[in-house]
Write a protein that holds these residues in place. Structure first.
Motif: not given
Length: 165
Positions: A37-38, A127-137, A139-142
């Motif tokens: 997507m980016h 830990w799982r959700s924290g890092l997955l949400r970070g990667v999602e964010q 991706n959104a920023l990019l």
């Protein structure tokens, strides 16, 4: 002294429990999906602890993230579009290093918000959700600042799988 103790006794045994292979696979899939997507390249590095000699010599998590940014060649993308998300478990640190092409477009405040999102998950023990949400964010920023212009090469320039150190 505190950092020395953290890196001597924390982190190393936590990594497989906090980030089992199934979670690492989820992270890789999310990185790959985002890169469709980016025009950015996201790399995730998770390190249990720093070498004690590095701590004694004054190396910080920020220094280590910059070292890995270079070593993993995150800087070496065609469009200067690499981003490293670095997690140092022993010191509970999250660092983001962005290549110059992205650093010109994404503000420090936006990256800090991403770090806060990861920290919130980690603080809850998720830990799982924290890092997955970070990667999602990330991706959104990019996607917002570095959208796909239709000329993608079809494959990412950097591996999608997180590196475990």
């Amino acid at each position: 002294m505190r950092r020395l103790l953290q890196n001597a006794f924390e982190g190393w045994f936590q990594l497989p429990r906090r980030f089992p292979s199934a979670v690492l696979d989820e992270i890789a899939a999310l990185v790959a999906a985002g890169e469709r997507m980016h025009d950015g390249e996201v790399r995730v590095a998770i390190e249990a602890r720093l070498n004690l000699s590095a701590v004694l010599s004054g190396m910080t998590a920020t220094d280590r993230a910059h070292e890995l940014f270079s070593h993993l060649r995150v800087w070496d993308t065609e469009r200067n579009c690499g981003v490293l998300l670095y997690v140092l478990l022993a010191e509970h640190r999250i660092e983001i290093v962005a290549d110059r092409g992205i650093a010109r477009r994404v503000s420090d405040a936006e990256w800090e918000s991403l770090c806060d999102r990861i920290r919130e998950g980690f603080a809850r023990g998720d830990w799982r959700s924290g890092l997955l949400r970070g990667v999602e964010q990330a991706n959104a920023l990019l996607s917002m600042h570095f959208p796909d212009d239709g000329s993608r090469r079809g494959h990412g320039e950097l591996p999608d799988e997180p590196i475990i150190l």
